[in-house]
Design a protein around this motif. Structure first.
Motif, PDB file in Angstrom:
ATOM      1  N   GLU A  88      -9.149  -2.965  -4.470  1.00  0.00           N
ATOM      2  CA  GLU A  88      -7.838  -1.566  -3.495  1.00  0.00           C
ATOM      3  C   GLU A  88      -8.847  -0.269  -3.630  1.00  0.00           C
ATOM      4  OE1 GLU A  88      -5.532   1.446  -6.914  1.00  0.00           O
ATOM      5  OE2 GLU A  88      -3.737   0.458  -5.142  1.00  0.00           O
ATOM      6  N   ARG A 117       2.266   1.809  -3.521  1.00  0.00           N
ATOM      7  CA  ARG A 117       1.133   2.482  -3.604  1.00  0.00           C
ATOM      8  C   ARG A 117       0.544   3.681  -3.719  1.00  0.00           C
ATOM      9  NH1 ARG A 117      -0.440   2.518  -7.827  1.00  0.00           N
ATOM     10  NH2 ARG A 117      -3.127   1.996  -7.746  1.00  0.00           N
ATOM     11  N   THR A 137      -3.228  -3.720 -10.010  1.00  0.00           N
ATOM     12  CA  THR A 137      -2.235  -3.421  -8.594  1.00  0.00           C
ATOM     13  C   THR A 137      -2.229  -4.572  -7.799  1.00  0.00           C
ATOM     14  OG1 THR A 137      -4.115  -1.269  -7.929  1.00  0.00           O
ATOM     15  CG2 THR A 137      -3.275  -2.749  -6.622  1.00  0.00           C
ATOM     16  N   LYS A 138      -2.446  -5.878  -8.445  1.00  0.00           N
ATOM     17  CA  LYS A 138      -2.299  -7.047  -7.264  1.00  0.00           C
ATOM     18  C   LYS A 138      -0.945  -7.426  -8.026  1.00  0.00           C
ATOM     19  CE  LYS A 138      -4.631  -9.838 -10.888  1.00  0.00           C
ATOM     20  NZ  LYS A 138      -5.659 -11.194 -11.361  1.00  0.00           N
ATOM     21  N   CYS A 151      -8.246   3.706  -3.309  1.00  0.00           N
ATOM     22  CA  CYS A 151      -7.220   4.641  -3.090  1.00  0.00           C
ATOM     23  C   CYS A 151      -7.938   6.145  -3.302  1.00  0.00           C
ATOM     24  CB  CYS A 151      -5.945   4.607  -4.004  1.00  0.00           C
ATOM     25  SG  CYS A 151      -6.809   4.818  -4.878  1.00  0.00           S
ATOM     26  N   GLU A 163      -5.573  -1.679   0.250  1.00  0.00           N
ATOM     27  CA  GLU A 163      -4.902  -3.377  -0.366  1.00  0.00           C
ATOM     28  C   GLU A 163      -6.383  -4.047   0.785  1.00  0.00           C
ATOM     29  OE1 GLU A 163      -4.003  -2.305  -2.556  1.00  0.00           O
ATOM     30  OE2 GLU A 163      -2.901  -0.613  -2.448  1.00  0.00           O
ATOM     31  N   SER A 193      -7.170  -8.125   1.205  1.00  0.00           N
ATOM     32  CA  SER A 193      -6.883 -10.622   0.770  1.00  0.00           C
ATOM     33  C   SER A 193      -7.635 -10.556   1.424  1.00  0.00           C
ATOM     34  CB  SER A 193      -5.659  -9.452   1.264  1.00  0.00           C
ATOM     35  OG  SER A 193      -5.387 -11.197   0.938  1.00  0.00           O
ATOM     36  N   SER A 204      -4.041   4.762   0.276  1.00  0.00           N
ATOM     37  CA  SER A 204      -4.402   3.426  -0.487  1.00  0.00           C
ATOM     38  C   SER A 204      -4.420   2.559   0.869  1.00  0.00           C
ATOM     39  CB  SER A 204      -3.002   2.841  -1.174  1.00  0.00           C
ATOM     40  OG  SER A 204      -3.640   1.717  -1.941  1.00  0.00           O
ATOM     41  N   ALA A 206       0.647  -1.493  -0.173  1.00  0.00           N
ATOM     42  CA  ALA A 206      -0.086   0.159  -0.109  1.00  0.00           C
ATOM     43  C   ALA A 206       1.236   1.533  -0.117  1.00  0.00           C
ATOM     44  CB  ALA A 206      -1.034   0.261   0.995  1.00  0.00           C
ATOM     45  N   HIS A 243      -7.225   2.605 -10.704  1.00  0.00           N
ATOM     46  CA  HIS A 243      -6.144   1.163 -10.268  1.00  0.00           C
ATOM     47  C   HIS A 243      -5.251   0.219 -11.144  1.00  0.00           C
ATOM     48  CE1 HIS A 243      -9.051   2.342  -6.714  1.00  0.00           C
ATOM     49  NE2 HIS A 243      -9.741   2.185  -7.594  1.00  0.00           N
ATOM     50  N   ILE A 273      -3.596  -9.265  -2.874  1.00  0.00           N
ATOM     51  CA  ILE A 273      -4.024  -8.042  -2.738  1.00  0.00           C
ATOM     52  C   ILE A 273      -5.448  -8.722  -4.114  1.00  0.00           C
ATOM     53  CG2 ILE A 273      -4.574  -5.968  -3.811  1.00  0.00           C
ATOM     54  CD1 ILE A 273      -2.004  -5.686  -2.995  1.00  0.00           C
TER      55      ILE A 273
END
Length: 308
Positions: free
Chosen positions: A116, A84, A106-107, A118, A188, A190, A186, A81, A98, A113
């Protein structure tokens, strides 16, 4: 016999058509998509872990209201994060917010992740470090979460039913005079169990080399400045600063000098080192100091100084 022969021909024709259709969808087996050409630009962000912990508190408060389990702050996901948070200063078009500046999802930062949220806030603020995130400052943890709740795509992340942990960045960049120029948040999410809980409540600076597509590394996005335009005996040295300002951003962060190769047009008039520090030479006159991006498009830009 005729009917059987006709059926065989029809089946053969259908099979051939299917083969052709499948071949069209598959495409040439020797053709592969090339990765976008990129370059690296370095910038420093400060992570406010106390603010991140406060954001998690309000996220879990909202999830509890919706009868969802609380999330735990994951150390590895928080590292992702924070990266990011730095990348959000090199903003991509709003059609794909993203996507990372290198064009990837992002992943790719961390395979755990799954979603997301942000947020970026730009401007020019001066605050003592202890004021950041406090009531009445740029924004509060509650205001960040409220803004996500108000946005359907971001609210979706907060309400992921299978989410178990998250990584949260509360990062900001500053000018040489300690003005805060950009604040980024941000989170993230999971679906995996927390690996190691992040407990820190301190402020930590991180230097990030942001991999960036060449289309975001145009000359017009860079600028060079200094507090003064002249060098003389009473003021024999100065620091040059390089700013980044793309049309998709709300702020103008300072880039680290390590992103560039620095040169002087006349070392007898002035020299420049790898940190962008210019020093007066033995002669007087005008000198051009150039910063050239080390990777990617290798764009260069300059500033002319007067040495007396």
């Amino acid at each position: 016999m005729k009917n059987k022969w006709f059926k065989r021909l029809a089946c053969a024709a259908l099979s051939a058509a299917l083969v052709v259709e499948l071949a069209c969808f598959a495409g040439p087996t020797t053709s592969y998509a090339k990765a976008p050409s990129t370059g690296k630009i370095s910038l420093t962000v400060t992570q406010d872990y106390k603010q991140a912990q406060a954001i998690l508190k309000y996220v879990n408060k909202y999830r509890k209201k919706k009868h969802l389990k609380a999330l735990k702050l994951d150390k590895d996901l928080t590292k992702a994060a924070i990266t990011r948070g730095a990348e959000l200063n090199i903003y991509t078009p709003q059609t794909s917010p993203h996507r990372r500046p290198n064009g990837k999802l992002t992943k790719t930062l961390n395979k755990r992740i799954c979603y997301e949220d942000c947020l970026e806030i730009g401007g020019s603020y001066y605050m003592e470090p202890s004021d950041f995130g406090a009531s009445g400052s740029i924004t509060s943890a509650k205001a960040v979460v409220d803004s996500w709740i108000a946005s359907p795509p971001h609210r979706k992340g907060l309400l992921l039913s299978k989410a178990k942990c998250a990584g949260i960045a509360a990062t900001y960049t500053t000018t040489e005079y300690d003005y805060i120029t950009s604040v980024t948040y941000s989170i993230e999410f999971s679906n995996t169990k927390v690996k190691k809980v992040e407990k820190s409540k301190s402020k930590v600076k991180y230097t990030k080399n942001v991999d960036t597509k060449n289309e975001y590394l145009k000359k017009k996005y860079f600028s060079m400045r200094s507090s003064v335009d002249q060098l003389y005996n009473e003021n024999p040295s100065m620091r040059l600063y390089t700013d980044y300002n793309s049309p998709y951003m709300y702020a103008r962060p300072i880039l680290n000098p390590s992103s560039f190769t620095w040169t002087s047009s006349n070392k007898d008039i002035a020299t420049v080192n790898k940190n962008g520090i210019v020093k007066k030479g033995s002669k007087t006159g005008k000198v051009k100091i150039t910063a050239k991006l080390k990777t990617g498009t290798k764009v260069s830009f300059s500033k002319t100084l007067t040495v007396k």
